[in-house]
Write a protein that holds these residues in place. Structure first.
Motif, PDB file in Angstrom:
ATOM      1  N   SER A   1      25.436  27.759  -9.831  1.00  0.00           N
ATOM      2  CA  SER A   1      24.563  28.853  -9.334  1.00  0.00           C
ATOM      3  C   SER A   1      24.914  30.066  -9.360  1.00  0.00           C
ATOM      4  CB  SER A   1      23.859  28.241  -7.820  1.00  0.00           C
ATOM      5  OG  SER A   1      24.893  28.293  -7.074  1.00  0.00           O
TER       6      SER A   1
ATOM      7  N   ARG B   1      26.380  28.107   5.037  1.00  0.00           N
ATOM      8  CA  ARG B   1      26.592  29.423   5.170  1.00  0.00           C
ATOM      9  C   ARG B   1      26.994  29.952   6.606  1.00  0.00           C
ATOM     10  NH1 ARG B   1      21.766  29.085   2.114  1.00  0.00           N
ATOM     11  NH2 ARG B   1      22.166  29.245  -0.143  1.00  0.00           N
TER      12      ARG B   1
ATOM     13  N   VAL C   1      30.434  28.179   1.304  1.00  0.00           N
ATOM     14  CA  VAL C   1      29.395  28.279   0.348  1.00  0.00           C
ATOM     15  C   VAL C   1      28.672  26.815   0.008  1.00  0.00           C
ATOM     16  CG1 VAL C   1      28.620  28.731  -1.943  1.00  0.00           C
ATOM     17  CG2 VAL C   1      30.148  30.633  -0.478  1.00  0.00           C
TER      18      VAL C   1
ATOM     19  N   GLU D   1      25.461  31.992  -6.678  1.00  0.00           N
ATOM     20  CA  GLU D   1      26.281  32.111  -5.572  1.00  0.00           C
ATOM     21  C   GLU D   1      27.695  31.084  -5.532  1.00  0.00           C
ATOM     22  OE1 GLU D   1      25.337  30.951  -0.487  1.00  0.00           O
ATOM     23  OE2 GLU D   1      24.350  29.829  -2.311  1.00  0.00           O
TER      24      GLU D   1
ATOM     25  N   GLU E   1      19.575  27.183  -7.763  1.00  0.00           N
ATOM     26  CA  GLU E   1      18.940  28.343  -7.504  1.00  0.00           C
ATOM     27  C   GLU E   1      17.483  27.933  -6.659  1.00  0.00           C
ATOM     28  OE1 GLU E   1      20.415  30.890  -7.639  1.00  0.00           O
ATOM     29  OE2 GLU E   1      21.669  30.710  -9.526  1.00  0.00           O
TER      30      GLU E   1
ATOM     31  N   ALA F   1      31.320  32.330  -5.516  1.00  0.00           N
ATOM     32  CA  ALA F   1      32.666  31.810  -4.534  1.00  0.00           C
ATOM     33  C   ALA F   1      33.747  31.244  -5.328  1.00  0.00           C
ATOM     34  CB  ALA F   1      31.820  30.533  -3.775  1.00  0.00           C
TER      35      ALA F   1
END
Length: 304
Positions: A7, A49, A54, A9, A70, A13
């Motif tokens: 993803s 979070r 993450v 994010e 996602e 990370a």
């Protein structure tokens, strides 16, 4: 090569060296109905979070190993039908045939290690089933802990299991079992059991140091961090014992065997506790996610 998709994010990370916590996806597909499954999955991700790490929910979608989902993928998985439940034995086959599957503890550990993630939060691990001396029903989770170097944060093993035999197998396999903040091994919905935990650590930093020390020594396998459910959310063991016994008797009467045993028992316990077991389950998963985030953060600091 395995087709792997991060993803946005999780990719960011990884590139930045931020702490990441793996999450399984069977809680979404096999744990509870839609839309509650999506709401809980999103809440657990947000807990991670909020704690400074993450989240990376793991699943196989159309033959692609997804590390982090996602929002549209999470929604689709939460409503999908016929999703396979993947463990060590069938994960590769699902990838090879373009299938879609949700990861159990063992499969999530494999995928997390493949993606370079060292910490994983779940509800409870599988273990030795009642009557295993004749059925040989022992979860693949135990052997995965013995060979895959991921620290797994769970509220112990599921209380429907034979906890004493589960601890014996983990000891035989050389898996560290670390109770967080107490001397007793927790029993999933209940904070304590009559069983002593082999090890105790009171901080995420010490757990992270132990993980790093195992890595430095070249020891195979991971750690099981047994994190007790908060007292305010637990169901007392003495209340649960007759309910679990009744559910197990029902399973025998209806000749429920193999992979069908655990979901059957959990459903019967849900019914007999008027839904309190699910409320407790959600609370303990969130509690585990927060501790896992702390361990992941400490591991990043240890590596600096």
């Amino acid at each position: 090569m395995i087709d792997i998709q991060y993803s946005a994010e999780v990719r960011a990370a990884k590139d930045a060296g931020q702490p990441i916590v793996a999450l399984e996806s069977t809680i979404i597909t096999h744990g509870m109905p839609y839309p509650q499954n999506i709401e809980v999955a999103a809440q657990v991700e947000q807990d991670i979070r909020d704690a400074g790490a993450v989240p990376a929910t793991i699943a196989v979608i159309d033959g692609v190993l997804n590390i982090g989902l996602e929002s549209d993928q999470l929604q689709a998985l939460g409503q999908a039908q016929g999703v396979a439940k993947l463990s060590r034995a069938d994960m590769a086959a699902c990838l090879a045939t373009g299938g879609t599957g949700a990861t159990t503890v063992a499969a999530t550990m494999i995928a997390a290690h493949y993606a370079g993630i060292e910490v994983f939060a779940t509800g409870g691990i599988g273990g030795v089933h009642q009557g295993a001396e004749t059925s040989f029903d022992i979860s693949a989770d135990l052997h995965e802990l013995a060979q895959t170097p991921v620290t797994v944060v769970a509220a112990g093993a599921k209380a429907i299991l034979d906890l004493a035999k589960t601890l014996e197998v983990l000891e035989t396999l050389g898996v560290p079992v670390i109770a967080h903040g107490q001397d007793e091994f927790p029993a999933f919905w209940s904070a304590k059991s009559p069983l002593a935990a082999p090890l105790r650590m009171d901080s995420a930093e010490d757990i992270a140091k132990a993980h790093a020390a195992r890595r430095a020594l070249g020891l195979p396998g991971g750690q099981l961090v047994a994190n007790p459910i908060p007292q305010t959310d637990q169901i007392a063991a003495e209340e649960l014992a007759p309910i679990i016994a009744s559910a197990q008797a029902d399973a025998e009467t209806h000749r429920i065997t193999g992979k069908g045993v655990t979901p059957y028992l959990l459903q019967r316990i849900y019914e007999q506790t008027n839904g309190r077991s699910l409320i407790a389950n959600i609370a303990l998963v969130r509690n585990n996610a927060r501790l896992a985030a702390g361990i992941a953060i400490a591991l990043v600091k240890t590596a600096v």
